[in-house]
Every structure is written in structure tokens, then in C-alpha cells.
Design an enzyme around this catalytic site. Sequence first.
Site, mmCIF file in Angstrom:
data_model
loop_
_atom_site.group_PDB
_atom_site.id
_atom_site.type_symbol
_atom_site.label_atom_id
_atom_site.label_comp_id
_atom_site.label_asym_id
_atom_site.label_seq_id
_atom_site.Cartn_x
_atom_site.Cartn_y
_atom_site.Cartn_z
ATOM 1 N N GLN B 232 0.819 -1.204 0.000
ATOM 2 C CA GLN B 232 0.000 0.000 0.000
ATOM 3 C C GLN B 232 0.857 1.259 0.000
ATOM 4 O O GLN B 232 0.330 2.357 -0.113
ATOM 5 C CB GLN B 232 -0.904 0.027 1.243
ATOM 6 C CG GLN B 232 -1.938 -1.083 1.267
ATOM 7 C CD GLN B 232 -2.764 -1.108 2.531
ATOM 8 O OE1 GLN B 232 -2.950 -2.168 3.109
ATOM 9 N NE2 GLN B 232 -3.290 0.034 2.974
ATOM 10 N N ARG B 379 -8.689 -1.025 8.043
ATOM 11 C CA ARG B 379 -9.677 -0.090 7.505
ATOM 12 C C ARG B 379 -10.007 1.012 8.506
ATOM 13 O O ARG B 379 -11.165 1.328 8.749
ATOM 14 C CB ARG B 379 -10.946 -0.827 7.077
ATOM 15 C CG ARG B 379 -11.703 -0.041 6.010
ATOM 16 C CD ARG B 379 -12.770 -0.836 5.310
ATOM 17 N NE ARG B 379 -13.343 0.005 4.269
ATOM 18 C CZ ARG B 379 -14.111 -0.435 3.289
ATOM 19 N NH1 ARG B 379 -14.405 -1.704 3.205
ATOM 20 N NH2 ARG B 379 -14.586 0.377 2.392
ATOM 21 N N CYS B 380 -8.960 1.582 9.089
ATOM 22 C CA CYS B 380 -9.199 2.710 9.987
ATOM 23 C C CYS B 380 -7.910 3.466 10.206
ATOM 24 O O CYS B 380 -6.856 3.051 9.786
ATOM 25 C CB CYS B 380 -9.757 2.237 11.333
ATOM 26 S SG CYS B 380 -8.535 1.481 12.411
ATOM 27 N N GLU B 749 -13.169 4.567 5.431
ATOM 28 C CA GLU B 749 -13.183 3.732 6.621
ATOM 29 C C GLU B 749 -14.330 4.015 7.577
ATOM 30 O O GLU B 749 -14.539 3.268 8.532
ATOM 31 C CB GLU B 749 -11.840 3.907 7.344
ATOM 32 C CG GLU B 749 -10.699 3.507 6.451
ATOM 33 C CD GLU B 749 -9.379 4.113 6.852
ATOM 34 O OE1 GLU B 749 -8.354 3.625 6.380
ATOM 35 O OE2 GLU B 749 -9.364 5.077 7.617
#
Lengths: 291, 803
Positions: B232, B379-380, B749
Site C-alpha cells: 500500500q 480499515r481505519c 473507513e
Amino acid sequence: MYPSRFRYEAPRTLDEALALLAEHGDEAKILAGGQSLVPMMKLRFAAPGVLVDINNVAGLGFHEETPGGGLRVGALCRHVDLEHSTVLPGAQPTMAAAAPLVADPIVRTRGTLVGSLCHADPQGDWASVMLALGGSVVAASRRGRRTIPVGEFVVGTFQNALEHDEIAVEAVVPAAQGVRSGSYLKLERRVGDFATAGVAVALESVSGEIVRAGIALTGVGPATIAATEAAQALVGSTLDPDVVDRAAELAAAVARPRTDHRGTADYKRHVVATFVRRILTAERAPAGAAA
Amino acid sequence: MTATAEPAAGSRALDEVKIGGLGSSRPRVEDARFIRGRGNYVEDVTLPGMLHMEILRSPLAHARIKSIDTSAAWAIPGVKLVLTGEMAAQRNLAWMPTLSYDTQAVLATDKVRFQGQEVACVVAEDPYIAKDACDAIVVEYEALPPIVNPEQAVAPGAPLIRDDKSGQADNIAYQWEVGDKDGTDAAFAKADVVSKLRLHYPRSHPSPIENCGAVADFNNATGKLTVYMTSQAPHIVRAAVALIAELPEHLIRIISPDVGGGFGNKVPVYPGYVCAILCSILTAKPVKWIEDNTGNLSSTGFGRDMYLDSEMALTNDGKILAVRYHATTDQGAFFADAQPTKFKIGLVHSSFACYDVPVGHITAQGMYTNKAPGGVAYRCSFRVTEAMFFQERMIQAAADDLGMDQAEFRRRNLVRDDQFPYRTPFGFLTDSGQYLKCLQIGLDAIGYDDFLVEQAEARKQGRLLGIGISTMTEPLGAGNSREYDILGIKMFDSAELRVHPTGKAVLKIGAQTQGQGHETTFAQIVTHELGIPATDIVVEHGDTDHTPFGMGTYASRSTPVAGAATAMVARKIRAKARKLAAHLLEVSEEDVEWELGRFFVRGAESRGVTIQECAMAAYSNMPDGMEPGLENNAYYDPPNLTWPFACYIATVEVDPETGVWDVLRFVGVDDCGVRINPMIVEGQIMGGLTEAYAMSNMQFQTYDADGNLVGANYMDYLLPTAWETPGFELHEVVTPSPHHPIGAKGVGECAAVGGPAAYVNAVMNALRPTGVRNIDMPLLPDRVWHAAHTGQDVSGAPPFRTE
């Protein structure tokens, strides 16, 4: 996810397949739907030396009614064939209820009923259904054929009664003694998950009175469990509430669940009783109306 | 906002939505190749002479390594290299630093510290041989007692997990606190009611559909290392490889091709990557490593695994006076949180940012255990999921303790529109929002009052209906550079824009898409600024040799940071195009006006030139003294985080006989500022709500008392399918971010962060007559049944009980 080395054979006839089994003995494994075997090979939990793929063998994909409400299911009859069968609805209510609950749609397109019986996973749905129905498995080898009742065919966790040279070529549901009813209920955390608990009930009645009953339990013991006493309690009854409660208690009593990530043992036993009660209570309405 | 402004009468401005600008739900350009099977993932990369690597993992959670015998593995034909920790140590690569300033074993040398830890790896001509050879390695272990939760970690006589670290005398990884302890204590002394709640947020795993993998290609003739990998943040990896492996940065090229999902899992550098690079250097051949599902689930960065012990001070009329809590994180064997803040427990202190809370105090402690290391921001934004879940569970418990309606309690405590910018009790500055409006839209959509009537009627019949609300804001878009960095590199981001002579453009960004649709949406930002149709713009990323330095994609930071950089570089281009327009129109620059797609002469609107004509002029007809070409770059350091708001409301029915619960309806109201591509935003929200549903309903990783991982494959670690996943009814409110160039906020998110509490609160609301205060996620049917039947809370903390 790389399996061990294996030899792959794809016989075109049953005789060729049986010859390969006779030759390779316990080194060989039959590949039908492959929905349990292939993942186990990829994880190297299974490492057969020879894979005998029977998908090219003609004449094994059938399922057909037999006189008196019986059924034959060939070794290559897929779950999806049973799910969309025109034969099952009405004639085989327990099977018709179970067919859409087996695994998930992807697995159902390849997996087979007979393969599920052979795999003998205590969480397999078909073993419970066939056990409740009093079904059997036909095993073929070069030595001949024999018929094995499902109760004797499933001998333990992932263990069946086949000899190394035998192929399970079909499953058989016997003729009915009365009007069939029954259902299958399964608790799963998600579509395609193995059962937390499942209950198969197969009833045969004459004028609303139960003349034969079978109850079998999925996922609550080291093997598929026949709740024989619970089923016996139903025979001669019209499924009155006290009989239903008694059967539910008896079924829960023979369950031998383990506490795991799908639930505690107490909970699973409770679900068994709840499902037996739900199936029988639902069956009572039409049966009572007919009486 | 400009995004929705109508062109003035007589304007020749282009229709922004038609040309794919802001507000256009243009189809994702990525889908053409993904749907046709023409994507290019690491697994698709094949190089001449390439070898294959497989990793041998520890079957035990905690054990001393007595010996490793690799002779049988070496003897298998086709095996090229068997690498152990001892050999890696000769290159000083048996250990590597983590992003949380700890160290992590690459290949175990002394002990194994979790089940699934990397012990050795094999390089062979094909992956089957490599796997055979892994199986042939004989490792002799001396088992040690495993620790699977923080309580065991601090128990007297607990074995020391990190005996490799000098000065480490216990199993505590860190301690941290924030807020005003004295002020908080004083507020509690004045409270009418103190509401308490304890819970465990279970360990989860980002579980991207594509596992980790790499093709490492060290060319010993040129000295250049090229690594194709599932990252990523490829630019950070290049910097990390340069720092860790001591290779020159200009001879390192990291390529992230198509990435099949990341969710935070693909931010860190894992041992597998280091091994692949080292094996390529040692064999002088390209080496491919493709992780399997169990490898991914059992060894790469997990999320959560955090304990809450909380108190809230309240007045009888429903005002929050103060909050305080202690959070304990289970870090696993190595403190490897992939987070760039200066705060040991990430942004957990963003909790209660949407409520008007005068004062608060948070203490936190991280523990080493014999579990997989990590702590990625699944996802945060770095522990924000736990922060908001804790907050919303505490809010519901407080409303219940006061006997107050949960919606009314929120109304009395949410920050009002006129309070922005609002300083939270833990020091954040929230930028903007319309919280009460969002809540009301949600309540109206779900039919709140009617549901309460229906619920009361149903209870009379023994049916258990419940309604749960979750309202939250969260900090998205790290940095600013004052507080956020990775390895000392500040959290900015970048964009480079080249406009070709015919007016077509290439945008290169330092962010890295893993499914977010950057190739679609970043073009839309350029379209918004320049009026070049989105279909005329290609977006490139993921190759460190050919894209500007950026910090990657996670924490919903791409739009807030790289998206801002994109707007800023487009404005630089427009500034130069304006000079070209003045030249072409033969007027002074001050007399040139802009409307979407063209410059015109003020007062003579028909006299104009298009952006495409300006582009051609930049290469063919520039004024004397002007540098040719039309390209530029921008680095953007955000002044603040962006603060979206969400209100999620779920209604459920619980089957009292089985504990199974079904979602009846789910309403989501999201305010993420200006929406670039509404379709993609809705897709993000639906995906997040699906993951939130999974966490609340079925999904978790846990460990038994022996340290065996439950959830190391996709038979045990459940991803919801279309059958289970509820339908979502989505609504929007738009409060533009006051400091972002196009008013956008992060959104990727919000739903995964805010969603879980809505489901859990709904089930707890259904069970309220039973007196149960908490069931730990996931709310499995057996947990719900036990709670409903005993009236007792149900803990999900490990060790997991099995027979």
C-alpha cells in the site's frame, strides 16, 4: 497451497476405475466432486499417491425414483441436481429441505451426495438425511456389489466402511411405508460454513399416525448421530405436543457436542432440541388436518 | 461549493458532471481490466529464470529452537537455497525494525514466539518442490508456556517473551496516557451517575482477497534491486529497504502492480519480503514468494485485540461531565503497529470527538503475548475503530443507565454546528460538521418513533426487536507533518501532472490504490480543476522509479492528502495555462477569466481559448521567455486532519430460542464533505458496513490456551457473503472540509469504524429486558443465547475454550 506429488488417472469406465483401485489399494483415492478432497490435498492433510477421477465414467450422474417412494442417487449426481430436482419435491421432503442448505452454491455445482457420505464428516448434511431416511450405499468392486446401510457405512470421523478396492456407486432411499414428511434444519454462522448443529427428521405416516420415523443429527458428535429413541417415541403418535417435547429431549440427550468456536456444548444440545421441536411442530399441522 | 455551482447564464463552461468531474458517478476505469481478467497482480509477474520461495512456519506458539536440520531439504532435486535465521544473521537480517520502534524476527534464531512465525525458507525451481523441502526441514523445539492474553502476560511468574531485548524485564510493550487526570477526577466527584462498561474488541484480520507476495529481482551486474510487491506504500518500502538492507536508494525500485485489497494489511514490511529480497541477492535470480491464506491470516498484521475498562460521569439530565478509560492492547510477540503517529496507541484519543465532553483521561498499556505481531489499522486510522466502538458502546450504556432515550442522549451531547472548529478533550481540532442534522435524517429514515412502538408490541409477544445507533466523527488524512511521520519521513503526499500537446494528460501520484478507484477519481479532480474530460486523463501510481514520492494509501488519506496535492498541481497547470491563454488571446493576464474548460476575455466572453488550445501552445506557440511544456508537481502537507461524520442505525430481531439475530433494516447517513464520485463513495460505505457486519456477527481470530490460532483459514475466519449481508439504505449530508482544496474528507473507513457499534447496540437493545450489559463481538448465536438465558455478560477474551 501446493499439494504433494500425485499420479492422476481418468478412467472412462467403471471397470477401469475398479481395476485401478484393485491395483493401487489404499494409495488410491476417488475424485468425484472434490469439494473436500481437493482442499485437503492443497493443505497437505491428504496426500493420495493416485487420484482416480471418475468424472469421465458415464451413467453415474442420475437420480431416479424407485417404486413405493424410494430413490437412487448415482455417484456423480451433484448437490445442485438435487437442489433443482423435479423428483424430490413432495416425494422426498427431507432431502428437498436439505438440498439448498448444503454448503454454498459454488460447492453445490461440483460436490456430490455420495461423495459427502463417503467423506463421513460429522458435519456433513447428507449423512444425517440418509440416516434418518434409513438409506444405504451400494459399493462396487471387481469382487461384486454389496449394499451397506448408512448407519454402518459411516463408522467414525472421516471414516467409512468401504474396502480399498470399492467405489460407492450409488445411494439408495428405501420404499416408504406411508406418506413421507419431514425436514432438515441447520444452524450455520454463514452460508457455506460447517453446521453448528443440524437435524434431519424423516417421517412416514398413515392417516396422520406415524408408522416410521428417523431422526439424525449433524455436527454434534464424532460422527453423524442416529437419534433412534427419539424417533421411536414418535411411532404410533400424531405428534402431540408432549410427544414432540419428549422426542426433542431424547434427541438432545444423544447429542455429544463439543465446545468449540461454533458454540458451547450446552448451546448445541439446546439447538438440537429446538430444531426437533420446530420440525415436528410444523409437521403436526397438516398431519392433524388429515386425521 | 464549486462542485455543485451552476454555470452563470450565457456561460460556455463545460458541464462538469458530463465530462466526469466532481459529482460524476463515472464507471471505474479499473473495472475494464479487472472484470476481463486482465489485471496484473504480483502473482502474474513472471521473469526469466525465476525461482520460487516457500516459508516454513512454527507450529508452536512459544518454544526454544534447539536445532534446525536442513540436510534433507538440501538433498531434494531442484532446491536452490535453504535459508535459516542463522544464515540471515550473517547478513544482519535475522531481525528487522518495526514501524513502532520495536524489533521483529525475520527468521527465528533463538525462540519462536507465535504460531505461524517464520522459521526458515526454501528457494526451488518450482513452488511444489519448495513446499516439499519445507516439509523436509527438521526443527527440534523445546516448548515454553504460551501467553495468549494481557492478564497472563503480567501474572506472577509469567515467562518473558522478549528475552531478546536488553532491559526488557516484563511483557509490557508500552505505557501511555493522555488527557487531564485531575480535572477528570474532579468532574467525576460531581457526577450524579457514573456509567461503567468493560469489553474486549476481538482480534480481526484485514483478510485481503490477494495475499502478500513479491518477486524480488536483484541484478548483480547492475546492482539494481527491483521488487514487485503487494504494498500500500511502495515509496516507504523503498526508503525502508534502503535504511534496513543498506542498499543505495537510487538502485531500488519498488513496483506495486494491481493490488487485490489491502485494508491496512499491506502497509508493513513482512519477513517474507525481506526473505525474498535476501534470497534473490544470494541466488542472483528473481525469486517469487506468494503467501498462502494461512500464512496471511496467521502471521501478517491483524487489527484490534483491545480491552476497555471505562467510566463516564453524567448528570441526571443527561449531560456528559467527563470520560475516563483504560485501554489494554494485545500486541502479540512484537510491537509492530503500522502507524505513523507519535502516540503509542495511535489515535485512540479521537474517541468522543463528536461529543461535547469537557474533560477526559485515557491510560493505555500494550502487552507482549505469544500471538501474531502487528496491530495494523484494519480499515481505519490507527486504533480509531476501537475508539469509536468504545465510545458508542459507552454512550448506549450511559443512556440506559440514565433511563434516557438513546437518541435524545446523543442530541444533548453532540457538538453543535456553531461550535466548530471544536477542540476535543484530548486535543484534536475537529473541522466541521452538522451532527444533529445527520442524526435526525437517520432517525427519520428508520422511522424511529414508529419502531419503538413496534418494539414494545413485539415484546408482549415474546419477540425481541432492537434498535442501535452509532454516531461518530473520525480523524482521516494523516498528516499533518508536525505530528505524523514514518521513519522520520513526514506525512505529506504528492502529485505530478503532465499535459500533452493535444490536451491529454498523465497524472502520477504517490498514493497507491488497492481497490479504491484512484485511477477513476483522481482524474475527476483534474477534470474539476482544468476542464479536461476525465477520459482524457490517465492516472499512474505504484512504481517508485516513475511516480513522485508519496506516503501511500491507508487511513483514508488518499483524497485528503494526495487528492489535495492533485488539486494543487492542477491549479499550477492552470496558472501557466492562463499565461498561455493571455498570449493566445493577445490580452494581459489580468483580463483573462476562467470557466470550466476555457479562458476568455473579461467582457468579451465569446473570445476564448480552450485548455487544450493552451496545452498545444505550451509546446508550439509559447510566448518569448516562457519555458516550454505544461507539467508540474505538488507536495501537499495538510493543515489538519479531515473529520467526516456518520450516523448508522440498525434494527434487528433476535431469535430467543437460538440466539440468531437478523438485521431488519440498516440506515447510513454519511457526511464526508464533497463527494468526488458518489458511486464510489457509496461502494466504500457499503463495503465498510459489510465488514462491520462481519465483525459484529461472525468474524474473529482467537487463540486457545496452547496458543493455537482459531481463524487461520477461511473455513474458520468467516467473510460474509451476499446471502447474509443486509441491505443498506444510504443518505448523505455535505459539509465541505474548510481546509481541503476541494472540500473533500476521507470516507473509506467510516463505515467499518462506525458500523460495528450500530449492530451491537441494536442486539443489546433487543436484550435490554434481560439485564445483559455487554456481549463481546462477534455476537455469535451461542453467546447471545447464553446471555439472554443467564442475564450475564459474555466475554469473548482469549483463551478460547475448547474441549
